[in-house]
Motif scaffolding. Structure first.
Motif, PDB file in Angstrom:
ATOM      1  N   ARG A  51       0.837  -1.200   0.000  1.00 27.10           N
ATOM      2  CA  ARG A  51       0.000   0.000   0.000  1.00 27.10           C
ATOM      3  C   ARG A  51       0.875   1.255   0.000  1.00 27.10           C
ATOM      4  NH1 ARG A  51      -5.370  -1.128   1.338  1.00 27.10           N
ATOM      5  NH2 ARG A  51      -5.696  -3.236   2.137  1.00 27.10           N
ATOM      6  N   ALA A  52       2.004   1.184   0.713  1.00 26.46           N
ATOM      7  CA  ALA A  52       2.902   2.341   0.770  1.00 26.46           C
ATOM      8  C   ALA A  52       3.497   2.637  -0.601  1.00 26.46           C
ATOM      9  CB  ALA A  52       4.014   2.081   1.783  1.00 26.46           C
ATOM     10  N   VAL A  53       3.866   1.581  -1.341  1.00 26.54           N
ATOM     11  CA  VAL A  53       4.421   1.786  -2.688  1.00 26.54           C
ATOM     12  C   VAL A  53       3.370   2.409  -3.601  1.00 26.54           C
ATOM     13  CG1 VAL A  53       5.298   0.618  -4.745  1.00 26.54           C
ATOM     14  CG2 VAL A  53       6.121  -0.057  -2.484  1.00 26.54           C
ATOM     15  N   LEU A  54       2.137   1.880  -3.520  1.00 30.92           N
ATOM     16  CA  LEU A  54       1.066   2.450  -4.346  1.00 30.92           C
ATOM     17  C   LEU A  54       0.738   3.883  -3.925  1.00 30.92           C
ATOM     18  CD1 LEU A  54      -1.318  -0.636  -4.628  1.00 30.92           C
ATOM     19  CD2 LEU A  54       0.202   0.280  -6.376  1.00 30.92           C
ATOM     20  N   LYS A  55       0.849   4.138  -2.618  1.00 38.12           N
ATOM     21  CA  LYS A  55       0.583   5.486  -2.128  1.00 38.12           C
ATOM     22  C   LYS A  55       1.641   6.481  -2.624  1.00 38.12           C
ATOM     23  CE  LYS A  55      -0.775   7.746   2.184  1.00 38.12           C
ATOM     24  NZ  LYS A  55      -0.857   7.597   3.657  1.00 38.12           N
ATOM     25  N   ALA A  56       2.855   5.975  -2.866  1.00 34.63           N
ATOM     26  CA  ALA A  56       3.936   6.843  -3.347  1.00 34.63           C
ATOM     27  C   ALA A  56       3.678   7.361  -4.751  1.00 34.63           C
ATOM     28  CB  ALA A  56       5.264   6.091  -3.300  1.00 34.63           C
ATOM     29  N   ILE A  57       2.868   6.612  -5.522  1.00 36.81           N
ATOM     30  CA  ILE A  57       2.567   7.049  -6.889  1.00 36.81           C
ATOM     31  C   ILE A  57       1.078   7.334  -7.085  1.00 36.81           C
ATOM     32  CG2 ILE A  57       4.499   5.727  -7.851  1.00 36.81           C
ATOM     33  CD1 ILE A  57       2.358   3.728  -8.895  1.00 36.81           C
ATOM     34  N   GLY A  58       0.266   6.913  -6.118  1.00 40.04           N
ATOM     35  CA  GLY A  58      -1.186   6.990  -6.259  1.00 40.04           C
ATOM     36  C   GLY A  58      -1.734   8.348  -6.645  1.00 40.04           C
ATOM     37  N   PRO A  59      -1.300   9.435  -5.985  1.00 39.60           N
ATOM     38  CA  PRO A  59      -1.896  10.738  -6.310  1.00 39.60           C
ATOM     39  C   PRO A  59      -1.456  11.317  -7.651  1.00 39.60           C
ATOM     40  CG  PRO A  59      -0.949  10.702  -4.086  1.00 39.60           C
ATOM     41  CD  PRO A  59      -0.449   9.496  -4.798  1.00 39.60           C
ATOM     42  N   VAL A  60      -0.406  10.726  -8.264  1.00 40.72           N
ATOM     43  CA  VAL A  60       0.155  11.378  -9.460  1.00 40.72           C
ATOM     44  C   VAL A  60       0.169  10.507 -10.710  1.00 40.72           C
ATOM     45  CG1 VAL A  60       1.621  12.893  -8.069  1.00 40.72           C
ATOM     46  CG2 VAL A  60       2.516  10.689  -8.821  1.00 40.72           C
ATOM     47  N   TRP A  61      -0.032   9.183 -10.579  1.00 44.36           N
ATOM     48  CA  TRP A  61       0.217   8.326 -11.744  1.00 44.36           C
ATOM     49  C   TRP A  61      -0.705   8.654 -12.924  1.00 44.36           C
ATOM     50  CZ3 TRP A  61      -3.246   5.185 -14.181  1.00 44.36           C
ATOM     51  CH2 TRP A  61      -4.431   4.884 -13.494  1.00 44.36           C
ATOM     52  N   ASP A  62      -1.998   8.904 -12.614  1.00 43.72           N
ATOM     53  CA  ASP A  62      -2.914   9.190 -13.725  1.00 43.72           C
ATOM     54  C   ASP A  62      -2.667  10.585 -14.296  1.00 43.72           C
ATOM     55  OD1 ASP A  62      -3.749  10.246 -11.364  1.00 43.72           O
ATOM     56  OD2 ASP A  62      -5.839   9.683 -11.553  1.00 43.72           O
ATOM     57  N   GLY A  63      -2.256  11.534 -13.430  1.00 48.61           N
ATOM     58  CA  GLY A  63      -1.906  12.863 -13.935  1.00 48.61           C
ATOM     59  C   GLY A  63      -0.686  12.821 -14.841  1.00 48.61           C
ATOM     60  N   ASN A  64       0.275  11.955 -14.492  1.00 51.30           N
ATOM     61  CA  ASN A  64       1.480  11.849 -15.326  1.00 51.30           C
ATOM     62  C   ASN A  64       1.153  11.412 -16.748  1.00 51.30           C
ATOM     63  OD1 ASN A  64       3.056  12.605 -13.155  1.00 51.30           O
ATOM     64  ND2 ASN A  64       3.538  10.508 -12.549  1.00 51.30           N
ATOM     65  N   GLU A  65       0.110  10.591 -16.877  1.00 54.61           N
ATOM     66  CA  GLU A  65      -0.244  10.100 -18.215  1.00 54.61           C
ATOM     67  C   GLU A  65      -0.890  11.173 -19.086  1.00 54.61           C
ATOM     68  OE1 GLU A  65      -2.390   6.472 -17.788  1.00 54.61           O
ATOM     69  OE2 GLU A  65      -0.634   5.360 -17.099  1.00 54.61           O
ATOM     70  N   VAL A  66      -1.199  12.326 -18.472  1.00 56.97           N
ATOM     71  CA  VAL A  66      -1.693  13.458 -19.274  1.00 56.97           C
ATOM     72  C   VAL A  66      -0.693  13.821 -20.366  1.00 56.97           C
ATOM     73  CG1 VAL A  66      -2.111  15.952 -19.173  1.00 56.97           C
ATOM     74  CG2 VAL A  66      -3.202  14.435 -17.528  1.00 56.97           C
ATOM     75  N   TRP A  67       0.611  13.663 -20.034  1.00 58.49           N
ATOM     76  CA  TRP A  67       1.634  14.038 -21.021  1.00 58.49           C
ATOM     77  C   TRP A  67       1.637  13.105 -22.221  1.00 58.49           C
ATOM     78  CZ3 TRP A  67       3.496  18.701 -20.619  1.00 58.49           C
ATOM     79  CH2 TRP A  67       3.487  19.319 -19.367  1.00 58.49           C
ATOM     80  N   LEU A  68       1.231  11.833 -22.016  1.00 55.79           N
ATOM     81  CA  LEU A  68       1.121  10.906 -23.146  1.00 55.79           C
ATOM     82  C   LEU A  68      -0.024  11.328 -24.055  1.00 55.79           C
ATOM     83  CD1 LEU A  68       2.002   8.269 -24.520  1.00 55.79           C
ATOM     84  CD2 LEU A  68       0.378   7.062 -23.048  1.00 55.79           C
ATOM     85  N   LEU A  69      -1.160  11.672 -23.439  1.00 54.17           N
ATOM     86  CA  LEU A  69      -2.311  12.127 -24.226  1.00 54.17           C
ATOM     87  C   LEU A  69      -1.995  13.445 -24.928  1.00 54.17           C
ATOM     88  CD1 LEU A  69      -5.151  11.358 -21.647  1.00 54.17           C
ATOM     89  CD2 LEU A  69      -4.502  10.009 -23.646  1.00 54.17           C
ATOM     90  N   ALA A  70      -1.341  14.363 -24.189  1.00 54.15           N
ATOM     91  CA  ALA A  70      -1.005  15.659 -24.779  1.00 54.15           C
ATOM     92  C   ALA A  70      -0.016  15.494 -25.932  1.00 54.15           C
ATOM     93  CB  ALA A  70      -0.422  16.580 -23.716  1.00 54.15           C
ATOM     94  N   GLY A  71       0.957  14.586 -25.754  1.00 55.36           N
ATOM     95  CA  GLY A  71       1.925  14.339 -26.819  1.00 55.36           C
ATOM     96  C   GLY A  71       1.257  13.758 -28.053  1.00 55.36           C
ATOM     97  N   GLY A  72       0.342  12.784 -27.840  1.00 57.13           N
ATOM     98  CA  GLY A  72      -0.379  12.191 -28.960  1.00 57.13           C
ATOM     99  C   GLY A  72      -1.265  13.206 -29.658  1.00 57.13           C
TER     100      GLY A  72
END
Length: 347
Positions: free
Chosen positions: A42-63
């Motif tokens: 849970r701690a590992v997921l919490k380390a990326i949980g708040p940001v992982w989906d936001g980070n993928e915005v750059w993939l959509l923006a790049g495409g």
């Protein structure tokens, strides 16, 4: 001038995605190795949980930017790489689902199943993205219409009859796996404490040797396979600043890891990624998709770009949009700064 500007805008978008979502993928790769208990996972997921989906915005923006600024490249790539892109799409779906569904049912089978799916999808995405970059560097069999078709594999040789997977693209996929594994381990070491942090540091330190060795092999094979790389650096020696950035960052990464300075090590890994990516972009410029049959058939920023009027008007909405995205990311990372704790509830 405008095609060059938009080329570098797309390059920045992709670089942002690799750096930000790269540590998400790396955290998924090391997930099962650094976290042994449910609370640690849970701690590992919490380390990326708040940001992982936001980070993928750059993939959509790049495409989206690619579709707008270089429509010929977008149409050619999405039709030629249709099968692997569908695989990538499913892996992205499985990865996101595993993060969000994991804690909905407390069951001895449910939790480990999503942990394995999360780790496996992250690892395969790192390999597929690396193989995709290898295809771009190696080139594809473009015809006079700017179209191509590639089977998944043929004889695993990077010649004119190459498939999506050959020994070179597989090598780049393995290299991408190693680089992102280290990037993710460094992020986990920075965001966690205790046993998880120590395991993440140990993985990052061991991964450095693999990554350094593969960097040498990948550099040599890439220059031998794609002659445009050597031509670009010989024509514009200023471009050596990009591989120099990667080399200095690689050395600093080694030093910071041994001193257990986690944030500095993560930043060094970030600049290493940027140095390697900009080296590739500079090396193939102005090509955006080289042809491995006849270089004259390659897609470049000039024959693949949208009309100048559209590129000019696009700047009017792109710049405000980029500023909004930059503010959002500043707020997001500031809001969730600091260490995460292993807890019994949450992700």
């Amino acid at each position: 001038m405008l095609p060059v500007l938009w080329f570098w805008i797309v390059a920045v978008m992709i670089a942002m995605y690799v750096v930000l979502d790269g540590f998400d993928l790396g955290a998924g790769i090391v997930h099962l190795a650094v976290a042994r208990t449910d609370a640690e996972r849970r701690a590992v997921l919490k380390a990326i949980g708040p940001v992982w989906d936001g980070n993928e915005v750059w993939l959509l923006a790049g495409g989206g930017t690619l579709y707008f600024a270089f429509p010929a490249l977008y149409s050619s790539s999405f039709s030629g790489f249709y099968l692997p892109l569908m695989v990538v799409l499913w892996l992205l779906i499985l990865r996101g689902t595993s993060v969000e569904f994991r804690s909905h049912i407390q069951n001895a089978v449910w939790l480990p199943m999503w942990d394995v799916i999360f780790s496996l999808a992250s690892a395969l995405l790192a390999i597929f993205f690396g193989a995709a970059l290898g295809n771009v560097v190696r080139g594809v069999p473009l015809d006079e219409k700017g179209e191509f078709f590639l089977p998944l594999w043929t004889n695993f040789q990077p010649g004119r009859e190459a498939g999506i997977l050959d020994w070179y693209t597989i090598l780049i996929g393995v290299y991408s796996f190693a680089v992102l594994m280290q990037h993710g381990a460094l992020w986990i070491a920075y965001k966690t404490e205790g046993a998880v942090q120590e395991r993440a540091r140990a993985i990052a330190q061991r991964a450095w040797y693999v990554m350094a060795a593969l960097t040498v092999i990948v550099t040599i094979t890439s220059f031998r396979l794609q002659p445009k790389l050597a031509q670009s650096f010989a024509q514009w020696p200023v471009g050596y600043v990009f591989p120099a950035l990667a080399l200095v960052s690689l050395i600093l990464l080694f030093l910071y890891e041994r001193r257990q300075e986690d944030l500095k090590a993560f930043l060094a890994s970030t600049f290493f990624l940027l140095g390697m990516l900009t080296s590739v972009v500079f090396g193939v410029f102005p090509m955006v998709l080289p042809a491995n049959t006849d270089p004259a058939l390659s897609l470049t920023i000039y024959n693949a770009s949208a009309p100048e009027y559209g590129l000019k008007v696009g700047l009017g909405w792109f710049i405000p949009g980029l500023l909004i995205a930059a503010f959002y990311f500043w707020f997001l990372y500031r809001r969730f700064a600091g260490k995460v704790q292993a807890e019994a509830e949450g992700y």
